[in-house]
Design a protein around this motif. Structure first.
Motif, short mmCIF file in Angstrom:
data_model
loop_
_atom_site.label_atom_id
_atom_site.label_comp_id
_atom_site.label_asym_id
_atom_site.label_seq_id
_atom_site.Cartn_x
_atom_site.Cartn_y
_atom_site.Cartn_z
N LEU A 96 12.22 100.11 14.51
CA LEU A 96 12.57 99.08 13.31
C LEU A 96 13.59 98.45 13.35
O LEU A 96 13.85 97.12 13.12
CB LEU A 96 12.07 100.03 12.22
N GLU A 99 13.99 95.54 15.95
CA GLU A 99 12.91 94.34 15.73
C GLU A 99 13.61 93.64 14.70
O GLU A 99 13.59 92.58 14.57
CB GLU A 99 11.46 95.04 15.18
N GLU A 121 5.66 91.64 5.42
CA GLU A 121 5.47 91.37 6.91
C GLU A 121 6.47 90.27 7.39
O GLU A 121 6.48 89.20 6.77
CB GLU A 121 4.23 90.99 7.11
N SER A 144 0.11 103.62 9.98
CA SER A 144 1.15 103.09 10.96
C SER A 144 0.54 102.70 12.24
O SER A 144 0.66 101.71 13.00
CB SER A 144 2.21 104.31 11.46
N LEU A 147 -1.16 99.24 11.95
CA LEU A 147 -0.20 98.13 11.63
C LEU A 147 0.52 97.78 12.96
O LEU A 147 1.32 96.76 12.88
CB LEU A 147 0.71 98.29 10.39
N SER A 148 0.33 98.74 13.88
CA SER A 148 1.18 98.84 15.00
C SER A 148 1.20 97.38 15.71
O SER A 148 2.45 96.99 16.37
CB SER A 148 0.74 100.00 15.92
N ARG A 150 1.47 94.57 14.61
CA ARG A 150 2.16 93.63 13.86
C ARG A 150 3.62 93.82 14.02
O ARG A 150 4.56 93.20 13.23
CB ARG A 150 1.94 93.65 12.30
N THR A 153 6.92 99.41 12.07
CA THR A 153 6.48 99.61 10.75
C THR A 153 7.28 100.72 10.04
O THR A 153 7.91 101.50 10.61
CB THR A 153 5.01 100.16 11.05
N ASP A 172 7.40 103.78 12.22
CA ASP A 172 6.66 103.67 13.65
C ASP A 172 5.68 105.22 13.85
O ASP A 172 5.92 105.71 14.80
CB ASP A 172 7.78 103.63 14.87
N TYR A 193 3.73 98.96 2.46
CA TYR A 193 4.16 98.88 4.17
C TYR A 193 5.23 97.93 4.27
O TYR A 193 5.45 96.94 3.42
CB TYR A 193 3.18 98.80 5.11
N THR A 195 6.41 95.71 7.96
CA THR A 195 6.39 95.42 9.42
C THR A 195 7.29 94.30 9.79
O THR A 195 7.67 93.35 9.02
CB THR A 195 4.91 95.06 9.71
N LYS A 197 8.61 91.97 13.25
CA LYS A 197 8.47 91.61 14.63
C LYS A 197 9.71 90.39 14.82
O LYS A 197 9.35 89.53 14.19
CB LYS A 197 7.11 91.15 15.12
#
Length: 583
Positions: A96, A99, A121, A144, A147-148, A150, A153, A172, A193, A195, A197
């Motif tokens: 996390l 990212e 997100e 988790s 959603l991985s 994306r 997490t 994660d 949640y 996410t 990236k």
């Protein structure tokens, strides 16, 4: 700007808006990142209740995150703790933090309250809000995995949605931002949640020097038996500590009534290795790789979980320990707090919990069902409701980890002075009292411990702000990391400069706790440790802590920390650290 991205995202979930803040370089220099920078942003809202929409949930990276610096793949999550009312924070691993840096952010400040369950997100500089009503009640591990794709997490499980005061945020899938109930803060905001990236990179001032300095750290790690030795953390994970605490008779047993568990030699780290044949994994950027995974998605419990779900509950069944760990991870709740609360319940009812009862009660806690709803408030509140507050093994309402303070006096002081309640990681005296690193100290003496604890608290505040993993410092020191920090950021910095920043970060936390009514009254241990002896092998009993010696050590700590005799911050000390005074 090198090391930092120069941007912080303010996200208001009430109106689903994003505001970008660009902190001045002086703020970065004063607080570094991670825990320090999060504390800086918590300060002005620290007296709000944790359930107030204005109370921020803070997720912050540090200047070393996203660089080749060893063990830099960590970050801090912070708010005011629902469990304790103190500053509530956790340094957490996984992807996390990395990212978030790659997406161009040094941190997130999440405020407000959504009128429906949502997900946040983040893709690079863009922030989206997704309808997450269909994920209500989803387990943290299952969500988790879903959603991985994306990115990294951070999710909450049913425990947070059901108001368990020691609910975690799971990163994660199996990295827990735990101990303080931060999952409840996230649930209160209506966020199921997050996410993230990213596709960017962290600019580094002197890549050649970073590589050279990092290589020095790796050589020091390689020379540490506690880390890379045949019985070290890289081999067995934190479970390597199990035999050490057993041999030195500091393993909390039967709700801290004893400190030796007769079955410990048969359920140690080697026994888990033989049964589960785990493979190693770890946080991003770490070659120590202390996490142990087995099967398709299983993880073995960390030392504290392993110890508390066995010795503390007088349970000798390994499968029950692993199952308890899985239930807590899926529900998203803290294993230390859950186990200590169950042990408290067992002593109050004068019953030894069977394996099936342990599993059943944990499920009830996560679902807020029956007795589980009361247990989900934590040991202190549960024991008070039963008229036995003396049987809750907590400090500032936070449950005590798996080291009995009667056999490690530095830990006794560290538990009491920790700004987030009972915590073994704020100063981590286990390094010198149990592991004998970097040098051994007399674990049955308070002599010199006040200064050691203060310095260690400052150092760990820096480690949580850069960020790095505390285990590295069994081999390396802040001297090596000052060199890395300077190479990454281009800012001149020494070991002493970093410690001064750590002093500022920790004192800021003491100020915030004082503003919320905490004082010397709260910097204390349960009376059991001052009145009841513990086991000691082979020379008989370990006596209870001397109350007068403990109070003298605490008084020394207050003086060295720059607090008054009631444990409250002083204006002159605050201003000398460049901190605004609370008045």
């Amino acid at each position: 700007m090198f090391g930092w991205m120069g941007k912080v995202a303010r996200i208001d979930v009430s109106c689903q808006s994003l505001t970008i803040e660009e902190p001045p370089i002086e703020t970065y220099g004063n607080y570094l990142g991670g825990r320090g920078l999060a504390g800086h942003y918590l300060r002005n809202q620290c007296t709000f209740n944790w359930y107030d929409p204005a109370m921020p949930l803070l997720l912050f990276t540090g200047p070393l995150v996203g660089t080749p610096s060893p063990t830099s793949g960590r970050m801090t999550i912070m708010s005011r703790s629902p469990l304790t009312g103190t500053v509530g924070d956790c340094s957490v691993g996984g992807n996390l933090g990395t990212e978030l840096k790659r997406a161009g952010w040094d941190g997130l400040i999440i405020t407000g309250r959504s009128d429906r369950l949502i997900g946040i997100e983040i893709i690079d500089e863009r922030v989206f809000f997704a309808d997450a009503s269909g994920t209500a009640g989803n387990s943290a591990d299952a969500l988790s995995r879903r959603l991985s794709e994306r990115g990294a997490t951070a999710v909450i499980g049913p425990a947070a949605e059901n108001g368990v005061l020691f609910a975690n945020i799971i990163v994660d899938g199996h990295f827990a931002a735990g101990r303080n109930g931060l999952g409840c803060v996230m649930a209160e905001k209506g966020v199921k949640y997050i996410t993230v990236k990213g596709s960017g990179a962290t600019a580094v001032h002197d890549p050649v020097e970073v590589k050279a300095a990092s290589e020095d750290v790796r050589r020091l790690i390689a020379a540490s038996p506690a880390l890379l030795g045949p019985c070290g953390i890289s081999r067995y994970g934190t479970q390597a500590l199990f035999d050490l605490t057993d041999i030195r008779a500091v393993m909390p047993t039967d709700n801290f009534r004893k400190t030796r568990f007769s079955e410990a030699p048969h359920i140690n780290a080697h026994a888990y290795q033989e049964r589960y044949k785990p493979r190693k994994s770890g946080c991003r950027g770490c070659h120590i790789r202390c996490k142990q995974r087995f099967g398709a998605a299983g993880t073995l419990p960390e030392f504290e979980t392993m110890s508390h779900f066995s010795a503390l509950l007088c349970n000798d069944d390994i499968e029950t320990v692993v199952k308890a760990h899985e239930i807590c991870n899926a529900a998203g709740m803290d294993t230390i707090s859950a186990a200590v609360t169950l042990a408290c319940h067992a002593e109050i009812t004068n019953e030894r919990l069977r394996p099936d009862e342990i599993i059943s009660l944990l499920s009830d806690i996560g679902d807020a069902r029956g007795l589980g709803k009361e247990l989900g408030r934590g040991a202190a509140r549960y024991a008070l409701s039963r008229g036995r507050p003396d049987l809750a093994m907590t400090v500032k309402n936070q449950e005590i980890p798996a080291y009995d303070p009667r056999g490690v006096y530095g830990m006794a002081l560290a538990y009491a002075t920790s700004t987030r309640g009972a915590c073994h990681l704020r100063a981590y005296p286990i390094s010198h009292e149990i592991l004998r690193k970097p040098v051994p100290t007399d674990r049955f003496s308070f002599d010199g411990k006040a200064r050691i604890i203060k310095i260690s608290e400052d150092a760990n505040a820096v480690i949580d702000s850069l960020t790095a993993c505390k285990f590295v410092f069994f081999g390396a020191t802040l001297e090596e990391y000052a060199r890395i920090f300077q190479a990454v950021t281009g800012l001149k910095c020494t070991f002493q400069d970093l410690l001064h920043i750590g002093d500022r970060i920790y004192y800021q936390e003491r100020i915030m706790n004082s503003m919320n009514g905490f004082s010397a009254f709260d910097d204390d241990l349960p009376q059991r440790f001052f009145t009841e002896p513990a086991d000691r092998f082979p020379s008989g009993e370990t006596p209870p802590l001397s109350r007068s010696d403990f109070l003298n050590a605490r008084s020394d700590y207050y003086r060295i920390r720059g607090l008054d005799n009631q444990g409250n911050p002083r204006e002159d000390k605050a201003r000398s650290l460049g901190l605004s005074w609370k008045a």
